[in-house]
Design a protein around this motif. Structure first.
Motif, mmCIF file in Angstrom:
data_model
loop_
_atom_site.group_PDB
_atom_site.id
_atom_site.type_symbol
_atom_site.label_atom_id
_atom_site.label_comp_id
_atom_site.label_asym_id
_atom_site.label_seq_id
_atom_site.Cartn_x
_atom_site.Cartn_y
_atom_site.Cartn_z
ATOM 1 N N PRO A 224 0.827 -1.205 0.000
ATOM 2 C CA PRO A 224 0.000 0.000 0.000
ATOM 3 C C PRO A 224 0.860 1.254 0.000
ATOM 4 C CG PRO A 224 -0.030 -1.047 2.154
ATOM 5 C CD PRO A 224 0.674 -1.990 1.231
ATOM 6 N N PHE A 225 0.228 2.343 -0.396
ATOM 7 C CA PHE A 225 0.952 3.606 -0.498
ATOM 8 C C PHE A 225 1.591 3.933 0.847
ATOM 9 C CE2 PHE A 225 1.615 8.120 -1.409
ATOM 10 C CZ PHE A 225 2.028 8.050 -2.728
ATOM 11 N N PRO A 226 2.883 4.225 0.857
ATOM 12 C CA PRO A 226 3.589 4.397 2.143
ATOM 13 C C PRO A 226 3.151 5.665 2.871
ATOM 14 C CG PRO A 226 5.015 5.008 0.314
ATOM 15 C CD PRO A 226 3.777 4.420 -0.296
ATOM 16 N N ARG A 227 3.220 5.609 4.179
ATOM 17 C CA ARG A 227 2.975 6.785 5.014
ATOM 18 C C ARG A 227 4.215 7.670 4.968
ATOM 19 N NH1 ARG A 227 -1.115 9.573 7.500
ATOM 20 N NH2 ARG A 227 -2.120 7.608 8.103
ATOM 21 N N MET A 228 4.073 8.898 4.533
ATOM 22 C CA MET A 228 5.224 9.777 4.322
ATOM 23 C C MET A 228 5.286 10.859 5.388
ATOM 24 S SD MET A 228 5.375 10.057 0.196
ATOM 25 C CE MET A 228 3.633 9.776 -0.059
ATOM 26 N N SER A 229 6.484 11.181 5.796
ATOM 27 C CA SER A 229 6.676 12.110 6.907
ATOM 28 C C SER A 229 6.489 13.554 6.465
ATOM 29 C CB SER A 229 8.067 11.931 7.518
ATOM 30 O OG SER A 229 9.067 12.098 6.543
ATOM 31 N N ASN A 230 6.173 14.380 7.432
ATOM 32 C CA ASN A 230 5.934 15.798 7.206
ATOM 33 C C ASN A 230 7.162 16.491 6.624
ATOM 34 O OD1 ASN A 230 4.625 18.293 7.373
ATOM 35 N ND2 ASN A 230 5.365 18.681 9.433
ATOM 36 N N LEU A 231 6.929 17.337 5.615
ATOM 37 C CA LEU A 231 7.963 18.148 4.958
ATOM 38 C C LEU A 231 9.009 17.305 4.241
ATOM 39 C CD1 LEU A 231 8.530 20.918 7.678
ATOM 40 C CD2 LEU A 231 6.945 20.936 5.742
ATOM 41 N N SER A 232 8.694 16.043 3.969
ATOM 42 C CA SER A 232 9.656 15.192 3.261
ATOM 43 C C SER A 232 9.644 15.519 1.774
ATOM 44 C CB SER A 232 9.327 13.716 3.481
ATOM 45 O OG SER A 232 8.033 13.409 3.000
ATOM 46 N N LEU A 233 10.822 15.417 1.169
ATOM 47 C CA LEU A 233 10.994 15.607 -0.269
ATOM 48 C C LEU A 233 11.105 14.228 -0.899
ATOM 49 C CD1 LEU A 233 11.386 17.827 -2.438
ATOM 50 C CD2 LEU A 233 13.847 17.646 -2.031
ATOM 51 N N ASN A 234 10.333 13.979 -1.940
ATOM 52 C CA ASN A 234 10.224 12.628 -2.489
ATOM 53 C C ASN A 234 10.264 12.636 -4.005
ATOM 54 O OD1 ASN A 234 9.120 11.166 0.161
ATOM 55 N ND2 ASN A 234 7.977 13.072 -0.095
ATOM 56 N N LEU A 235 10.693 11.501 -4.561
ATOM 57 C CA LEU A 235 10.613 11.261 -5.996
ATOM 58 C C LEU A 235 9.512 10.243 -6.254
ATOM 59 C CD1 LEU A 235 14.396 10.993 -6.891
ATOM 60 C CD2 LEU A 235 12.794 12.552 -8.015
ATOM 61 N N ALA A 236 8.570 10.614 -7.102
ATOM 62 C CA ALA A 236 7.594 9.646 -7.601
ATOM 63 C C ALA A 236 8.185 9.054 -8.874
ATOM 64 C CB ALA A 236 6.266 10.326 -7.885
ATOM 65 N N VAL A 237 8.421 7.748 -8.870
ATOM 66 C CA VAL A 237 9.130 7.085 -9.967
ATOM 67 C C VAL A 237 8.200 6.057 -10.615
ATOM 68 C CG1 VAL A 237 11.184 5.778 -10.617
ATOM 69 C CG2 VAL A 237 11.273 7.336 -8.663
ATOM 70 N N ARG B 243 3.079 13.633 15.196
ATOM 71 C CA ARG B 243 3.087 14.811 14.327
ATOM 72 C C ARG B 243 3.759 14.521 12.987
ATOM 73 N NH1 ARG B 243 6.068 19.876 16.679
ATOM 74 N NH2 ARG B 243 4.050 20.558 17.454
ATOM 75 N N ARG B 244 4.849 13.761 13.009
ATOM 76 C CA ARG B 244 5.644 13.566 11.803
ATOM 77 C C ARG B 244 4.887 12.778 10.742
ATOM 78 N NH1 ARG B 244 9.711 10.094 10.049
ATOM 79 N NH2 ARG B 244 9.292 8.686 11.789
ATOM 80 N N LEU B 245 4.028 11.839 11.178
ATOM 81 C CA LEU B 245 3.413 10.914 10.233
ATOM 82 C C LEU B 245 1.891 10.939 10.212
ATOM 83 C CD1 LEU B 245 5.712 7.835 10.898
ATOM 84 C CD2 LEU B 245 5.673 9.197 8.823
ATOM 85 N N VAL B 246 1.257 11.421 11.282
ATOM 86 C CA VAL B 246 -0.177 11.201 11.426
ATOM 87 C C VAL B 246 -1.020 12.367 10.930
ATOM 88 C CG1 VAL B 246 -2.021 10.826 13.107
ATOM 89 C CG2 VAL B 246 0.130 9.560 13.298
ATOM 90 N N GLY B 247 -0.571 13.617 11.111
ATOM 91 C CA GLY B 247 -1.394 14.769 10.751
ATOM 92 C C GLY B 247 -1.841 14.712 9.301
ATOM 93 N N PHE B 248 -3.052 15.193 9.041
ATOM 94 C CA PHE B 248 -3.549 15.156 7.662
ATOM 95 C C PHE B 248 -2.724 16.090 6.784
ATOM 96 C CE2 PHE B 248 -6.030 18.561 9.664
ATOM 97 C CZ PHE B 248 -5.927 19.573 8.724
ATOM 98 N N ILE B 249 -2.731 15.833 5.487
ATOM 99 C CA ILE B 249 -1.921 16.606 4.545
ATOM 100 C C ILE B 249 -2.661 17.892 4.192
ATOM 101 C CG2 ILE B 249 -0.914 16.633 2.238
ATOM 102 C CD1 ILE B 249 -0.571 13.575 2.557
ATOM 103 N N CYS B 250 -2.011 19.014 4.424
ATOM 104 C CA CYS B 250 -2.628 20.308 4.137
ATOM 105 C C CYS B 250 -1.988 20.999 2.925
ATOM 106 C CB CYS B 250 -2.565 21.212 5.363
ATOM 107 S SG CYS B 250 -0.918 21.438 6.060
#
Length: 720
Positions: free
Chosen positions: A162-175, A273-280
């Motif tokens: 499943p789609f991974p849980r991503m941390s707050n303010l993380s920079l990611n590559l969608a590949v 806070r790092r993983l649970v808060g909804f994405i704004c």
């Protein structure tokens, strides 16, 4: 207009009308625009311009995590809180988005089209990977294999993953990758590790571009990762890759009245806070195809309203890096804080006329006994004043007790170490550590535990209130007498921010202030219904009522035919009741100057309402943080400094302390600070009735007056 007609006109005006108030969040955005302007202003040194781009981005991160997420919460549950400006949450969110679309484009444009080319003129090249020469690429491939590859963890997305849980303010590559054997495509996410430098610096022998050698050559970390994705997905075909970054709600609620252990409750919420808060907010590279963006939105459960396309580098907060380049001419001239004159080392002259130290650190308690001392950071040294005060108290055998409030402090705090030494020296040490200081909770928990382990009495404040005061009480035995020494300031006990924030602090051993601080600490640490203080104005007990009375007194003077005058300097002006009273003061003829760095919900210059109110904002190399309140009082001037802004939270929901400055010489010093700010024509912006800010510029025959430059020059004169 006759007085009678003026009175009738005044009565016909409803000062509660929303048209007379600016929206808090939109006003804050205007403040951040002024920060961005420092990056656009050619008078700002180049590396400082990059710093201001980073500050602009960092400010926005916090704005989304707290203010935008809060508005989204209100929309979700259908709550429409009544605010003075009357704008509902959904309309605010729409206005915020519209405003930021233009400003983010401006930020990207100035970085790519102006600042990067100017950096190149000074030998610093931030290159795209595609522009590198072959030898540089060979080096980066080896660097990737050795330093970057072991840190990376590709995460695939499919029914089994499943789609991974991503941390707050993380920079990611969608590949997106394709299996060449069957042609099936998969989506994977690769996190750009925050533990590695954002910009990969090439070694000196490879600081070459187009045949010439430069001071610095580097590339963004994410581009190095993107060019070597085949290491992460061996045998697969890399179809495309695009950057994205997400921001989560970080304004967590703690049910203090239900928590048996406040420290444990805060720790648990921080871990969420790092993983649970909804994405704004979801930031995506403008190159991302629509179908991929739609897929991300679906997986992350966000709508188009939360998506921001970025045409360039994501997370420009990392531009702070460029201040480390060895280009001093492209930075603000270095400033070394002076030791306050009354706290300077005692010196004498030897037979050759050279200075020799008689006493390296004069007894700070003896200096305070000679009279109140005012210190102004960062012009005057925090280390040689506030830190020295606490350090000497920790070591002085005559000191019996130290009590302090800690709202924010530095990661390796000398003040906390001094408190630990004081406890080891068997002094009574009490530290009120505010665990709810937003984004410093984790740091404060670490220090709270260390203090407790050393035997310091640690208190976590009052249920329902943040303790925001900046106060220290030192109890000293002098002969047969107990004397209390105090420090009451406008800024945190943080040596690092003291170099960047302008703050004031008052040292005194006046009996009334010592008794007031004793009462305040008893209120904070024990059971106390203390509501009356001799000199201190304390929120949420007396501060609001006293500020109202002081403003009303100026109204009374003006209505009696005298002069009414108020000057107030603060970070934010939001409280509706105070603003309405200021409007009434203006209508009565009181002249009001407000120096508000950030949010201001008051509309100045409205005929019949606020034509006697002027609002300026000073933005520059230092962050204006001091709070000062001046009242003319029929030429019997009163001046106060302290920790509180004119915000509802400061007046009603926080523990704050504001202290009168009564020494005539010190009052003159503070009045000079206010006068300099009000005359500023370099860093000052003036708020217009329509909400726009106009930057002041010197007239053709005027010298340029910068608040920070003028005060630095005056500070140096004290020791010349």
């Amino acid at each position: 207009m006759t007085k009678a007609k003026a009175a009738v006109a005044k009565l016909s005006i409803d000062l509660n009308d929303p048209q007379y108030y600016f929206n808090r969040d939109l006003s804050w955005l205007k403040f951040n625009d002024r920060v961005l302007h420092e990056a656009l202003d050619e008078r700002t040194p180049l590396l400082e311009r990059l710093k201001f781009l980073a500050v602009f981005s960092s400010n926005l991160d916090e704005f989304f995590m707290v203010r935008v997420s809060g508005l989204m919460d209100q929309v979700q549950v259908g709550v429409h809180p009544k605010t003075p400006d009357g704008m509902p949450p959904a309309q605010q969110l729409e206005a915020i988005r519209g405003h930021l679309r233009e400003k983010l484009a401006e930020q990207d444009r100035v970085f790519k089209q102006t600042l990067c080319p100017e950096l190149r003129q000074h030998g610093a090249y931030l290159l795209d990977y595609a522009d590198l020469e072959q030898a540089q690429k060979v080096h980066l491939k080896a660097y990737f294999e050795k330093r970057i590859f072991p840190v990376l963890t590709p995460l695939s997305v499919d029914p089994a993953h499943p789609f991974p849980r991503m941390s707050n303010l993380s920079l990611n590559l969608a590949v997106r990758v394709e299996n060449p054997e069957n042609g099936t495509q998969k989506l994977a996410r690769v996190k750009v590790p925050g533990s590695l430098p954002r910009f990969v610096t090439l070694p000196e022998p490879l600081n070459i571009y187009q045949g010439e050698t430069y001071l610095w050559v580097g590339v963004p970390l994410e581009q190095v990762i993107a060019e070597h994705l085949d290491f992460l997905f061996p045998g697969m075909t890399i179809k495309d890759h695009h950057l994205f970054r997400l921001t989560r709600d970080a304004d967590f609620p703690v049910k203090e009245d239900e928590a048996d252990d406040l420290l444990l409750a805060i720790e648990q919420e921080i871990s969420k806070r790092r993983l649970v808060g909804f994405i704004c907010r979801l930031e995506v590279a403008s190159t991302m195809p629509a179908d991929l963006c739609q897929g991300l939105m679906q997986e992350l459960k966000v709508t188009e309203n939360e998506v921001y396309e970025i045409d360039g580098l994501l997370n420009l907060k990392d531009l702070f890096f460029f201040l480390s380049l060895p280009l001093p001419d492209l930075k603000d001239k270095h400033w070394s804080s002076i030791t306050p004159p009354r706290l300077r080392p005692v010196v004498d002259l030897d037979e050759n006329g050279e200075e020799v130290f008689v006493e390296h650190a004069p007894n700070i308690f003896a200096a305070i006994r000679e009279g109140d001392i005012l210190v102004h950071h960062p012009y005057e040294s925090f280390t040689k004043s506030v830190q020295e005060f606490i350090t000497q108290a920790a070591q002085d055998p005559k000191v019996l007790a130290i009590k302090i409030t800690l709202y924010r402090t530095s990661g390796d705090s000398p003040i906390v170490h001094a408190l630990i030494r004081a406890a080891e020296n068997r002094k009574q040490v009490v530290a009120l550590v505010e665990l709810k200081a937003r984004f410093d909770e984790e740091n404060n928990i670490v220090w709270a535990k260390q203090l407790e382990n050393a035997g310091v009495h640690v208190v976590y404040g009052l249920v329902g209130l943040k303790t925001h005061t900046k106060t220290t009480l030192v109890v000293r035995l002098e002969g047969d007498e107990i004397r209390r020494y105090v420090h009451i300031g406008t800024g945190n006990y943080n040596p690092k921010t003291s170099k960047l924030y302008t703050d004031l602090g008052l040292f005194s051993c006046r009996g009334d202030l010592g008794a007031d601080l004793s009462d305040l600490f008893n209120f904070l640490t024990g059971y106390s219904l203390q509501r009356a203080y001799r000199k201190l104005l304390v929120a949420p007990l007396t501060l609001r009522d006293r500020m109202v009375a002081l403003i009303q007194r100026e109204i009374d003077h003006a209505q009696a035919g005298g002069t009414g005058k108020i000057i107030a300097k603060m970070n934010s002006l939001v409280d509706g009741r105070i603003i309405r009273l200021l409007y009434e003061a203006s209508q009565a003829g009181v002249q009001i100057d407000l120096i508000v760095r950030g949010t201001c919900c008051l509309r100045p210059g409205l005929p019949g309402i606020s034509e006697n109110i002027r609002v300026i904002s000073v933005i520059g190399r230092f962050l204006e943080h001091s709070r000062i309140f001046y009242f003319y009082n029929a030429d019997q001037e009163e001046l106060y400094i302290g920790s509180a802004d004119w915000m509802t939270r400061n007046l009603d929901r926080r523990v704050e302390a504001v202290v009168p400055v009564e020494d005539v010489k010190l009052k003159d010093e503070i009045k000079t600070i206010l006068e300099i700010s009000l005359k500023d024509n370099r860093q000052a912006w003036e708020l217009q009735p329509d909400g726009q800010f106009i930057q002041r510029r010197p007239a053709a025959d005027e010298p340029e007056l910068s608040t920070h430059a003028v005060i630095m020059a005056q500070t140096l004169q004290k020791v010349s």
